[in-house]
Each structure stands twice: as C-alpha cells, then as structure tokens.
Scaffold this active site. Structure first.
Site, PDB file in Angstrom:
ATOM      1  N   LYS A  21       0.825  -1.211   0.000  1.00  0.00           N
ATOM      2  CA  LYS A  21       0.000   0.000   0.000  1.00  0.00           C
ATOM      3  C   LYS A  21       0.860   1.262   0.000  1.00  0.00           C
ATOM      4  O   LYS A  21       0.505   2.259  -0.599  1.00  0.00           O
ATOM      5  CB  LYS A  21      -0.944   0.006   1.208  1.00  0.00           C
ATOM      6  CG  LYS A  21      -2.053  -1.031   1.055  1.00  0.00           C
ATOM      7  CD  LYS A  21      -3.248  -0.774   1.924  1.00  0.00           C
ATOM      8  CE  LYS A  21      -4.369  -1.732   1.500  1.00  0.00           C
ATOM      9  NZ  LYS A  21      -5.564  -1.646   2.276  1.00  0.00           N
ATOM     10  N   LYS A  42      -4.768  -8.668  -7.171  1.00  0.00           N
ATOM     11  CA  LYS A  42      -5.984  -8.903  -6.374  1.00  0.00           C
ATOM     12  C   LYS A  42      -7.099  -7.930  -6.787  1.00  0.00           C
ATOM     13  O   LYS A  42      -6.828  -6.760  -7.043  1.00  0.00           O
ATOM     14  CB  LYS A  42      -5.578  -8.673  -4.907  1.00  0.00           C
ATOM     15  CG  LYS A  42      -6.664  -8.713  -3.892  1.00  0.00           C
ATOM     16  CD  LYS A  42      -6.092  -8.437  -2.503  1.00  0.00           C
ATOM     17  CE  LYS A  42      -6.405  -7.017  -2.051  1.00  0.00           C
ATOM     18  NZ  LYS A  42      -6.948  -6.900  -0.704  1.00  0.00           N
ATOM     19  N   LYS A  55     -10.783  -2.554  -4.037  1.00  0.00           N
ATOM     20  CA  LYS A  55     -11.601  -1.329  -4.096  1.00  0.00           C
ATOM     21  C   LYS A  55     -10.806  -0.167  -4.666  1.00  0.00           C
ATOM     22  O   LYS A  55     -11.348   0.733  -5.276  1.00  0.00           O
ATOM     23  CB  LYS A  55     -12.041  -0.894  -2.697  1.00  0.00           C
ATOM     24  CG  LYS A  55     -12.862  -1.864  -1.932  1.00  0.00           C
ATOM     25  CD  LYS A  55     -13.296  -1.190  -0.618  1.00  0.00           C
ATOM     26  CE  LYS A  55     -13.502  -2.181   0.480  1.00  0.00           C
ATOM     27  NZ  LYS A  55     -12.462  -2.179   1.504  1.00  0.00           N
TER      28      LYS A  55
HETATM   29  N1  AQP Z   1      -9.694  -9.870  -3.986  1.00  0.00           N
HETATM   30  C1  AQP Z   1     -10.103 -10.420  -2.852  1.00  0.00           C
HETATM   31  N2  AQP Z   1     -10.383 -11.736  -2.786  1.00  0.00           N
HETATM   32  C2  AQP Z   1     -10.814 -12.305  -1.628  1.00  0.00           C
HETATM   33  N3  AQP Z   1     -10.993 -11.611  -0.483  1.00  0.00           N
HETATM   34  C3  AQP Z   1     -10.723 -10.290  -0.503  1.00  0.00           C
HETATM   35  N4  AQP Z   1     -10.794  -9.327   0.434  1.00  0.00           N
HETATM   36  C4  AQP Z   1     -10.420  -8.139  -0.091  1.00  0.00           C
HETATM   37  N5  AQP Z   1     -10.083  -8.296  -1.386  1.00  0.00           N
HETATM   38  C5  AQP Z   1     -10.257  -9.622  -1.668  1.00  0.00           C
HETATM   39  C6  AQP Z   1     -11.236  -9.562   1.804  1.00  0.00           C
HETATM   40  O1  AQP Z   1     -12.303  -8.661   2.089  1.00  0.00           O
HETATM   41  C7  AQP Z   1     -12.258  -8.326   3.469  1.00  0.00           C
HETATM   42  C8  AQP Z   1     -12.376  -6.851   3.667  1.00  0.00           C
HETATM   43  O2  AQP Z   1     -11.268  -6.186   3.140  1.00  0.00           O
HETATM   44  P1  AQP Z   1     -11.005  -4.685   3.562  1.00  0.00           P
HETATM   45  O3  AQP Z   1     -12.044  -3.800   3.050  1.00  0.00           O
HETATM   46  O4  AQP Z   1     -10.806  -4.603   5.019  1.00  0.00           O
HETATM   47  O5  AQP Z   1      -9.670  -4.286   2.923  1.00  0.00           O
HETATM   48  P2  AQP Z   1      -8.789  -4.880   1.824  1.00  0.00           P
HETATM   49  O6  AQP Z   1      -8.415  -6.291   2.081  1.00  0.00           O
HETATM   50  O7  AQP Z   1      -7.664  -3.945   1.732  1.00  0.00           O
HETATM   51  O8  AQP Z   1      -9.778  -4.832   0.585  1.00  0.00           O
HETATM   52  P3  AQP Z   1      -9.540  -4.102  -0.761  1.00  0.00           P
HETATM   53  O9  AQP Z   1     -10.709  -4.281  -1.641  1.00  0.00           O
HETATM   54  O10 AQP Z   1      -8.221  -4.501  -1.337  1.00  0.00           O
HETATM   55  O11 AQP Z   1      -9.529  -2.597  -0.327  1.00  0.00           O
HETATM   56  P4  AQP Z   1      -8.472  -1.487  -0.609  1.00  0.00           P
HETATM   57  O12 AQP Z   1      -8.337  -1.423  -2.091  1.00  0.00           O
HETATM   58  O13 AQP Z   1      -9.101  -0.272   0.008  1.00  0.00           O
HETATM   59  O14 AQP Z   1      -7.207  -1.923   0.066  1.00  0.00           O
HETATM   60  C9  AQP Z   1     -10.958  -8.922   4.048  1.00  0.00           C
HETATM   61  O15 AQP Z   1     -11.277 -10.125   4.710  1.00  0.00           O
HETATM   62  C10 AQP Z   1     -10.154  -9.216   2.824  1.00  0.00           C
HETATM   63  O16 AQP Z   1      -9.277 -10.307   3.017  1.00  0.00           O
END
Ligand code: AQP
Length: 344
Positions: A122, A206, A209
C-alpha cells in the site's frame, strides 16, 4: 523436571471480522469475507464490525465517512447477516479497540511490523509519506480480534500474515504478563474458492476497491448490465477451457474466471471444467455473466432498499455497539490490571 506447556485458552469460540468503509464492496470482499460471515453466524457467536478506524489510515472525506459506514452495514445485512443473530457495529463506537491497541503497540516488535507485506504494497516507494496508522494497522487489527477473545477470523487470503501477527501478539502478551491462556491464538478462516479473487483486468493482481479501473471489479451495487459488461470485457486468452486444473497453469485470467464461477455456483473447479472443457470464452463468459447477475443482482437491490432507511441501519449499529462493548469492556479492564496501569 519436565517443563509444563503453558495453559491453552479455554474460553468459548467466537467469530470476528470486519471490512473497511473505503469504497464500493466488490466480488472479492463478498466471496472472501461476507458470504462466510452469513454462514458462520448460525454456528458460532459472531461479531462483525465496520472498520472506520482502519479506514482513516488513508485520507477519508469526513463529511462522507458516516454514509460509507452505513453502506458497509447495508452490505452486511443484504448478504444475509441477521442483526438478531450476529453483533454488527462500527469500530469507532467501541473505544476499547483503541485502548487495547495501545497496549499491543507496546507488545509488538518493530521487526514484526517491518515484515508486513500489505504495508509495503500500500505504501509503495513513498512509505515515509504514509500515516503511522497505516504502519500499525495490523496491531489495531489484533486488538479488534482479541478484545472479544475471538478464536476464528473469516478473511480473504491477503489477511493471513496479519492473523499470524495477531497470534504472535497474543502469545507474547500472555507470556509477558504471566497470564497463560488469557488471549486465544485465533485462527484465520481463509479456505474456500473465493479466498483470493483476482482483478478482471489482470489475473495476477488482487481484485481491490482502490484499483483505479472500475472494470477490474464487480461491485455489489452494479446492476445487471454493468455486471454482464464487465465480464464480457474481462481479459482472457484465445484458448478453450482445459479438462483439468493443470491446464490452467500460466493462464491467470482463465483460472480466475473459472474460480469465480465455482465460488458463485458452489461447484468445484473440477466440476466447472468438466462442464466447459473445450469451450471458448465466447460460450463461458455469457454463462458466467448470467450466474453473477443471478447471485449479485439481488444483493445490490437489497442494499439500495436498506439505504433508503438510514435510521434503521443506525439503530442496528447502535444496538450492536452496546452488545460489543458489554464484551470488550471486561477484557480491557482485565488487561489494565495485568499491565499494572494506575487506572487499572
Ligand atoms: N480480492 C479479494 N479476494 C478475496 N478476499 C478479498 N478481500 C479483499 N479483497 C479480496 C477480503 O475482504 C475483506 C475486507 O477487506 P477490507 O475492506 O478490510 O480491505 P482490503 O483487504 O484492503 O480490501 P480491498 O478491496 O483490497 O480494499 P483497498 O483497495 O481499500 O485496500 C478482508 O477479509 C479481505 O481479506
């Protein structure tokens, strides 16, 4: 004399997880996390929070944050969490998370945090410009889990390393403060075909968001046309689908679409390949689009219905916060005593 193994945690099983209110939830969040929440609530007492304290580790518009929290709460309800069964709340409504996180900041070692790959991903090349909160995020995450003495944490694959850190913090706290078995060593529940959903534009990244391309993900709020169009545009290769999973080697995008189909239909990847072996993406993509629309379409509709009544969502969150605090406060009171705080 043989040394006795330290006492293991003997308390009840509890599930805890959360999602950050940092944008539209997508298929990865749904398959990696939300579907598991809805299932587990009927098996083990389940605590699911909206991680607004984690969200502000990167800039969030203050005027929008409350609404972002409501949107995640609506997604929880729309994907089957029942507020009468599970405890649903906003992280910032339970100050015990932050109180315990401070103690854990003093238990965790810098070297442990230096190894966290999510921070490296990040922060990229400019880590000195990131907030300290982004760096210590996994310590707050350990507090989120352990303040409820949770034993099971349903998350996507990307969170495995943070869960290992949580276990290390729990173990060190128990040792340092002479309290064997005080905190459990929680287990990450990452199994399942949706544990790591990849971007529709790049099968090696991956689904996220924060990906600037909206076509890289299917959002929970996308309508049927948007879902079908994103799947139609998903990157693939010209070869037909193979008969077995070995044939997907080196075909990251094809593997991802097969895994998504399997996760959404509840079939194994082998069964999906048995059905579509020899078919090209011209056939497979429309089938996947129909399946995705049938599963995701109703969720988006339900979210819109729930968001039309924000007072009801706020009521659910207030009720959940009360129940969560009733469990978190005694843990923090015990921790203060163990640490020897003046105000313990
Ligand atoms: N691509 C993915 N496949 C499976 N699980 C996923 N998770 C996130 N992306 C995937 C799971 O969703 C939960 C919530 O995630 P989060 O919102 O706390 O943050 P994150 O993991 O950082 O999700 P993003 O979408 O990647 O957000 P950004 O882009 O803001 O960093 C967690 O259980 C995560 O494992």
């Amino acid at each position: 004399m043989t040394e006795q193994a330290p006492a293991a945690y003997a308390g009840p099983e509890r599930v805890l997880s959360g999602v950050q209110p940092t944008g539209d939830l997508h298929l990865g969040n749904y398959l990696g996390a939300l579907v598991k929440f809805a299932r587990l609530q009927h098996e083990i007492p389940t605590f699911i929070f909206v991680a607004d304290m984690h969200a502000i580790t990167v800039w969030q518009e203050p005027a929008k944050l409350k609404q972002q929290v409501r949107e995640i709460a609506a997604a929880y309800l729309a994907t089957g969490l029942d507020p009468k069964v599970a405890t649903i709340f906003a992280q910032s409504a339970v100050p015990e998370h932050a109180e315990l996180a401070w103690v854990f900041n003093c238990v965790a070692r810098l070297g442990w945090l230096d190894r966290m790959t999510q921070f490296k991903d990040k922060a990229g090349k400019h880590k000195e410009r990131e907030s300290i909160g982004l760096y210590t995020y996994p310590v707050l995450q350990a507090a989120d889990i352990l303040v409820y003495k949770a034993t099971k944490v349903p998350v996507g694959d990307d969170q495995k390393q943070h869960l290992e850190l949580t276990r290390d913090i729990a173990q060190k706290f128990n040792n340092d403060f002479g309290a064997p078995g005080f905190f459990p060593l929680p287990e990450a529940l990452t199994q399942g075909p949706g544990a790591r959903v990849m971007s529709l534009r790049d099968g090696t990244a991956k689904m996220s968001k924060s990906d600037p391309s909206d076509n890289s993900r299917i959002n929970l709020t996308d309508d049927a046309d948007a879902i079908a169009q994103k799947i139609r545009k998903a990157r693939t290769d010209p070869d037909p689908l193979p008969e077995t999973a070995e044939g997907l080697e080196g075909r990251a995008e094809a593997r991802n679409l097969v895994a998504i189909y399997a996760a959404l239909s509840g079939a194994t990847e082998a069964a999906v390949l048995a059905e579509y072996a020899g078919q090209g993406f011209g056939v497979f993509k429309p089938k996947l689009a129909d399946l995705a629309v049938s599963v995701m379409g109703p969720i988006g509709g339900e979210m819109r219905r729930l968001l039309a009544d924000p007072a009801e969502i706020d009521r659910v969150l207030a009720d959940g916060a009360g129940r969560a605090r009733a469990l978190a406060a005694p843990t923090v009171a015990e921790v203060k005593k163990l640490v020897g705080y003046w105000a313990g």
